[in-house]
Design a protein around this motif. Sequence first.
Motif, mmCIF file in Angstrom:
data_model
loop_
_atom_site.group_PDB
_atom_site.id
_atom_site.type_symbol
_atom_site.label_atom_id
_atom_site.label_comp_id
_atom_site.label_asym_id
_atom_site.label_seq_id
_atom_site.Cartn_x
_atom_site.Cartn_y
_atom_site.Cartn_z
ATOM 1 N N ALA A 1 0.828 -1.207 0.000
ATOM 2 C CA ALA A 1 0.000 0.000 0.000
ATOM 3 C C ALA A 1 0.859 1.254 0.000
ATOM 4 O O ALA A 1 0.585 2.210 -0.733
ATOM 5 C CB ALA A 1 -0.939 -0.005 1.205
ATOM 6 N N ALA A 2 1.920 1.265 0.817
ATOM 7 C CA ALA A 2 2.799 2.433 0.866
ATOM 8 C C ALA A 2 3.623 2.556 -0.408
ATOM 9 O O ALA A 2 3.781 3.653 -0.953
ATOM 10 C CB ALA A 2 3.712 2.338 2.089
ATOM 11 N N PHE A 3 4.150 1.438 -0.894
ATOM 12 C CA PHE A 3 4.944 1.493 -2.119
ATOM 13 C C PHE A 3 4.091 1.933 -3.300
ATOM 14 O O PHE A 3 4.515 2.752 -4.124
ATOM 15 C CB PHE A 3 5.573 0.131 -2.421
ATOM 16 N N ASP A 4 2.871 1.418 -3.392
ATOM 17 C CA ASP A 4 2.005 1.769 -4.512
ATOM 18 C C ASP A 4 1.582 3.227 -4.471
ATOM 19 O O ASP A 4 1.300 3.824 -5.512
ATOM 20 C CB ASP A 4 0.770 0.874 -4.534
ATOM 21 N N TYR A 5 1.511 3.812 -3.276
ATOM 22 C CA TYR A 5 1.205 5.243 -3.211
ATOM 23 C C TYR A 5 2.297 6.042 -3.922
ATOM 24 O O TYR A 5 2.022 7.024 -4.617
ATOM 25 C CB TYR A 5 1.065 5.714 -1.765
ATOM 26 N N THR A 6 3.535 5.621 -3.758
ATOM 27 C CA THR A 6 4.647 6.263 -4.468
ATOM 28 C C THR A 6 4.627 5.911 -5.949
ATOM 29 O O THR A 6 4.726 6.777 -6.817
ATOM 30 C CB THR A 6 5.987 5.805 -3.868
ATOM 31 N N THR B 1 15.366 20.918 -12.679
ATOM 32 C CA THR B 1 14.473 19.772 -12.706
ATOM 33 C C THR B 1 14.244 19.286 -11.280
ATOM 34 O O THR B 1 15.016 19.598 -10.371
ATOM 35 C CB THR B 1 15.058 18.616 -13.543
ATOM 36 N N MET B 2 13.181 18.505 -11.090
ATOM 37 C CA MET B 2 12.872 17.975 -9.765
ATOM 38 C C MET B 2 12.553 16.493 -9.865
ATOM 39 O O MET B 2 11.962 16.032 -10.852
ATOM 40 C CB MET B 2 11.695 18.721 -9.138
ATOM 41 N N VAL B 3 12.948 15.746 -8.831
ATOM 42 C CA VAL B 3 12.680 14.311 -8.775
ATOM 43 C C VAL B 3 11.862 14.000 -7.528
ATOM 44 O O VAL B 3 12.197 14.432 -6.432
ATOM 45 C CB VAL B 3 13.983 13.480 -8.801
ATOM 46 N N GLY B 4 10.794 13.245 -7.710
ATOM 47 C CA GLY B 4 9.941 12.852 -6.605
ATOM 48 C C GLY B 4 10.025 11.369 -6.323
ATOM 49 O O GLY B 4 10.480 10.943 -5.262
ATOM 50 N N ARG B 5 9.625 10.540 -7.293
ATOM 51 C CA ARG B 5 9.674 9.097 -7.070
ATOM 52 C C ARG B 5 11.101 8.616 -6.848
ATOM 53 O O ARG B 5 11.345 7.755 -5.990
ATOM 54 C CB ARG B 5 9.049 8.365 -8.258
ATOM 55 N N ALA C 1 11.578 17.010 -5.170
ATOM 56 C CA ALA C 1 10.221 17.501 -5.356
ATOM 57 C C ALA C 1 9.393 17.301 -4.087
ATOM 58 O O ALA C 1 9.697 16.433 -3.261
ATOM 59 C CB ALA C 1 9.568 16.774 -6.531
ATOM 60 N N PRO C 2 8.328 18.077 -3.923
ATOM 61 C CA PRO C 2 7.455 17.891 -2.755
ATOM 62 C C PRO C 2 6.674 16.590 -2.858
ATOM 63 O O PRO C 2 6.114 16.264 -3.911
ATOM 64 C CB PRO C 2 6.512 19.104 -2.826
ATOM 65 N N THR C 3 6.644 15.844 -1.780
ATOM 66 C CA THR C 3 5.902 14.574 -1.740
ATOM 67 C C THR C 3 5.078 14.529 -0.461
ATOM 68 O O THR C 3 5.563 14.903 0.611
ATOM 69 C CB THR C 3 6.847 13.360 -1.785
ATOM 70 N N GLY C 4 3.849 14.061 -0.556
ATOM 71 C CA GLY C 4 2.986 13.960 0.608
ATOM 72 C C GLY C 4 3.108 12.618 1.311
ATOM 73 O O GLY C 4 3.567 11.636 0.731
ATOM 74 N N PHE C 5 2.714 12.592 2.588
ATOM 75 C CA PHE C 5 2.640 11.349 3.358
ATOM 76 C C PHE C 5 3.990 10.625 3.409
ATOM 77 O O PHE C 5 4.060 9.392 3.473
ATOM 78 C CB PHE C 5 1.575 10.417 2.754
ATOM 79 N N THR C 6 5.086 11.377 3.415
ATOM 80 C CA THR C 6 6.406 10.794 3.189
ATOM 81 C C THR C 6 6.828 9.830 4.284
ATOM 82 O O THR C 6 7.467 8.804 4.006
ATOM 83 C CB THR C 6 7.441 11.919 3.026
ATOM 84 N N PHE D 1 15.400 21.415 -1.364
ATOM 85 C CA PHE D 1 14.417 20.430 -0.920
ATOM 86 C C PHE D 1 13.074 21.126 -0.810
ATOM 87 O O PHE D 1 12.961 22.189 -0.207
ATOM 88 C CB PHE D 1 14.796 19.854 0.445
ATOM 89 N N ALA D 2 12.036 20.526 -1.389
ATOM 90 C CA ALA D 2 10.696 21.112 -1.339
ATOM 91 C C ALA D 2 9.812 20.310 -0.400
ATOM 92 O O ALA D 2 9.692 19.088 -0.529
ATOM 93 C CB ALA D 2 10.080 21.152 -2.740
ATOM 94 N N LEU D 3 9.189 20.990 0.550
ATOM 95 C CA LEU D 3 8.279 20.369 1.511
ATOM 96 C C LEU D 3 6.846 20.546 1.038
ATOM 97 O O LEU D 3 6.412 21.651 0.716
ATOM 98 C CB LEU D 3 8.451 21.009 2.891
ATOM 99 N N SER D 4 6.094 19.459 1.016
ATOM 100 C CA SER D 4 4.705 19.501 0.584
ATOM 101 C C SER D 4 3.789 20.024 1.677
ATOM 102 O O SER D 4 4.039 19.837 2.872
ATOM 103 C CB SER D 4 4.250 18.090 0.185
ATOM 104 N N THR D 5 2.710 20.677 1.261
ATOM 105 C CA THR D 5 1.633 21.005 2.193
ATOM 106 C C THR D 5 1.172 19.759 2.927
ATOM 107 O O THR D 5 0.780 19.820 4.088
ATOM 108 C CB THR D 5 0.441 21.625 1.426
ATOM 109 N N MET D 6 1.214 18.612 2.244
ATOM 110 C CA MET D 6 0.804 17.344 2.835
ATOM 111 C C MET D 6 1.988 16.602 3.447
ATOM 112 O O MET D 6 1.968 15.374 3.589
ATOM 113 C CB MET D 6 0.130 16.459 1.772
ATOM 114 N N GLY D 7 3.017 17.335 3.818
ATOM 115 C CA GLY D 7 4.184 16.727 4.439
ATOM 116 C C GLY D 7 3.865 16.173 5.818
ATOM 117 O O GLY D 7 2.928 16.602 6.492
ATOM 118 N N THR D 8 4.678 15.234 6.264
ATOM 119 C CA THR D 8 4.472 14.577 7.548
ATOM 120 C C THR D 8 5.519 14.991 8.580
ATOM 121 O O THR D 8 5.703 14.301 9.592
ATOM 122 C CB THR D 8 4.501 13.048 7.359
#
Length: 417
Positions: A50-55, A352-356, A106-111, A133-140
């Motif tokens: 579930a966590a891996f698939d979210y990414t 450029t930005m990398v998230g995954r 890149a910003p990532t949520g639920f990290t 480093f970009a922090l998401s609004t949905m950051g943890t």
Amino acid sequence: MVKHQIPRPKDLLPLMQFKKPQLSAKKRRLESALTVVDLRRIAQARTPRAAFDYTEGAAEAEISLARARQAFRDIEFHPHVLRDVSHVDTGWDVLGSRVALPFGIAPTGFTRMMQTEGERAGAAAASAAGIPFALSTMGTTAIEDVAAAGGSGGRNWFQLYMWKDRDRSMALVDRAAKVGFDTLLVTVDVPVAGARLRDKRNGFSIPPQLTLETVVNAIPRPAWWINFLTTEPLAFASLSKWSGTVGELLDTMFDPTVTYDDLAWIKEQWPGKVVVKGVQTVEDARRIADLGVDGITLSNHGGRQLDRAPIPFHLLPEVVREVGNDIEVHLDTGIMTGADIVASIALGARFTMVGRAYLYGLMAGGREGVDRMIEILGSEVTRTMRLLGVTRLEELTPAHVTQLDRLAPMRPRVRRA
């Protein structure tokens, strides 16, 4: 005829140098990762589905993500030879300050759901490497804790989703400004959440809903569960509590009424640089540039919003021609190698930005895994530049890259009378 003889030990020793054993299991697996794809393989083995698939997942049939990655595969480089490339400079100025490499996180949520070190690991690794480093609004991780993790040399950006509760959104912006975040990354492609079907099928919710299938999938991944259950409870910098799926959460928060007027108002509230993320047409790029922002990020949200959205890398040359002299053009979605980054810079991207890729490294090994991800991409950037015969990012031009487009638009059919 070749003459054979019994080998002498002194002749064999130089040919039989054994590698010094690495006692740390984490270091062994990270050293075995030679590419971001290798990190992805390690991450998948260590993280519940579930966590891996979210990414890993994207919206609906996940066509946008597949096309974005394919676009980078479908390039042809044009190297110059007989150039002195003994010294290569991979850095330049982005938004008024120097970066050591032409990419950031890149910003990532639920990290912290992916790996418990979460945003702290990302911010610390980025600071050590000299990249943003970009922090998401949905950051943890709290905004203040991310600033502390990056240290005095950290360069942090705050990614803003404008919520229906405007006061709550701007309170986060104020907190970011107070602790030294230098850039506001306003994301504009989320009037509603995309249909992320993997999350629905996996029951990905906050908090996680444990089912028999979830438990069975987690059994061979005890380290993830031990870390998750023995560290500070998962919380969100911008959210006190929620019970439901991720998509339902986003739909209650995102504001579908946001317009260009709102973007202009947000720009007035922020003292630093403003970049607008999620631009997907030349017309929008022009209109946003006319508002006086500092940059735009061509992005289809990693394929996680509108499936079959435009491919950012294909859009890049035309957008650069239209607004590249007025504002910086950044790019994300689909980047998996340093060659992808070099190709983007050659076609006019400033950054450029990398998230995954970042999350693969995080899941593979926490802070050390993120360090390894940056090391891999950085070495690939350097090697690609050398093989192209360039020593500075400024030397990269569109002449170095051809986009091979297998998705050319069909010609309109001519109707016969």
